[in-house]
Design a protein around this motif. Structure first.
Motif, PDB file in Angstrom:
ATOM      1  N   HIS A 114      -6.132   4.808   0.134  1.00 19.22           N
ATOM      2  CA  HIS A 114      -5.032   4.000  -0.400  1.00 19.22           C
ATOM      3  C   HIS A 114      -4.500   2.972   0.600  1.00 19.22           C
ATOM      4  O   HIS A 114      -3.509   2.306   0.335  1.00 19.22           O
ATOM      5  CB  HIS A 114      -3.890   4.917  -0.851  1.00 19.22           C
ATOM      6  CG  HIS A 114      -4.293   5.873  -1.906  1.00 19.22           C
ATOM      7  ND1 HIS A 114      -4.497   5.491  -3.210  1.00 19.22           N
ATOM      8  CD2 HIS A 114      -4.577   7.194  -1.848  1.00 19.22           C
ATOM      9  CE1 HIS A 114      -4.870   6.540  -3.916  1.00 19.22           C
ATOM     10  NE2 HIS A 114      -4.925   7.583  -3.107  1.00 19.22           N
ATOM     11  N   HIS A 140      -7.601   1.778  -5.940  1.00 21.00           N
ATOM     12  CA  HIS A 140      -7.137   1.651  -7.332  1.00 21.00           C
ATOM     13  C   HIS A 140      -7.462   0.286  -7.936  1.00 21.00           C
ATOM     14  O   HIS A 140      -7.389   0.119  -9.139  1.00 21.00           O
ATOM     15  CB  HIS A 140      -5.632   1.920  -7.425  1.00 21.00           C
ATOM     16  CG  HIS A 140      -4.809   0.864  -6.771  1.00 21.00           C
ATOM     17  ND1 HIS A 140      -4.568   0.878  -5.425  1.00 21.00           N
ATOM     18  CD2 HIS A 140      -4.202  -0.238  -7.269  1.00 21.00           C
ATOM     19  CE1 HIS A 140      -3.830  -0.179  -5.127  1.00 21.00           C
ATOM     20  NE2 HIS A 140      -3.603  -0.872  -6.215  1.00 21.00           N
ATOM     21  N   LEU A 166      -1.054  -0.270 -13.165  1.00 25.77           N
ATOM     22  CA  LEU A 166      -2.309   0.378 -12.777  1.00 25.77           C
ATOM     23  C   LEU A 166      -2.928   1.117 -13.960  1.00 25.77           C
ATOM     24  O   LEU A 166      -4.141   1.082 -14.159  1.00 25.77           O
ATOM     25  CB  LEU A 166      -2.082   1.333 -11.610  1.00 25.77           C
ATOM     26  CG  LEU A 166      -1.645   0.690 -10.300  1.00 25.77           C
ATOM     27  CD1 LEU A 166      -1.361   1.756  -9.255  1.00 25.77           C
ATOM     28  CD2 LEU A 166      -2.679  -0.293  -9.803  1.00 25.77           C
ATOM     29  N   ILE A 210       2.196   2.255  -3.602  1.00 25.49           N
ATOM     30  CA  ILE A 210       1.267   2.730  -4.626  1.00 25.49           C
ATOM     31  C   ILE A 210       1.616   4.174  -4.967  1.00 25.49           C
ATOM     32  O   ILE A 210       1.735   5.012  -4.078  1.00 25.49           O
ATOM     33  CB  ILE A 210      -0.191   2.650  -4.125  1.00 25.49           C
ATOM     34  CG1 ILE A 210      -0.562   1.207  -3.836  1.00 25.49           C
ATOM     35  CG2 ILE A 210      -1.150   3.264  -5.140  1.00 25.49           C
ATOM     36  CD1 ILE A 210      -1.859   1.056  -3.084  1.00 25.49           C
ATOM     37  N   CYS A 247       0.821  -1.211   0.000  1.00 22.09           N
ATOM     38  CA  CYS A 247       0.000   0.000   0.000  1.00 22.09           C
ATOM     39  C   CYS A 247       0.856   1.263   0.000  1.00 22.09           C
ATOM     40  O   CYS A 247       0.497   2.265  -0.611  1.00 22.09           O
ATOM     41  CB  CYS A 247      -0.955  -0.006   1.183  1.00 22.09           C
ATOM     42  SG  CYS A 247      -2.233  -1.263   1.024  1.00 22.09           S
TER      43      CYS A 247
END
Length: 167
Positions: free
Chosen positions: A68, A82, A138, A52, A49
């Motif tokens: 997030h 995401h 992503l 990211i 995490c």
């Protein structure tokens, strides 16, 4: 891919379950070059995490940063925003509901690590992708959600006046 020789926890109905539930059964998950267990899963999930790519403004405000970070409840874990909505929520099987809170949260984190690896967001060493690779991964997931472009015929006649539009 499972190469573990750990003693299984109480198997539900004597059946070996694939993927996330199998990791719960052995309390660990192994990939080609890495391994995560029930004790290290929360640390790995938090490391993921934190890797990211997000802007510095979002990192500075707690409310924006929470989106997030993983969010635990009694029997489920919600992964960062995401990820696709259908893959974001991890639910603990009912046979583990009577366990303590610490075990439940660790088990949810282990299941999440398996899911992230299956989604190719953790590499074969079970480490988060580096920034550039994470960004590309992503971005490709986001772009894949858009519909295919529509091809417009060259012979298409557009209306030239309001009268053409009425007919």
């Amino acid at each position: 891919e499972k190469t573990s020789k750990a003693t299984p926890c109480r198997p539900p109905n004597g059946v070996m379950l694939p993927g996330e539930e199998e990791a719960l059964l052995y309390l660990e998950y192994s990939s080609k070059y890495g391994q995560v267990n029930i004790k290290s899963a929360k640390s790995l999930l938090n490391l993921y995490c934190q890797s990211i790519p997000i802007d510095s403004y979002s990192r500075s405000l707690r409310e924006l940063l929470d989106v997030h970070m993983p969010r635990y409840s009694d029997y489920e874990l919600v992964l960062p925003a995401h990820l696709p909505a259908e893959k974001r929520t991890v639910r603990l099987p009912e046979i583990y509901h009577e366990k303590g809170k610490k075990f439940r949260h660790s088990a949810l984190a282990l299941m999440a690590c398996v899911r992230l690896h299956k989604l190719n967001l953790l590499n074969d060493r079970l480490l988060p992708l580096i920034g550039k690779d994470m960004y590309q991964r992503l971005l490709s997931q986001t772009v894949s959600k858009f519909p295919e472009p529509i091809e417009i015929s060259k012979n298409l006649r557009l209306p030239s006046s309001d009268e053409d539009m009425k007919s």
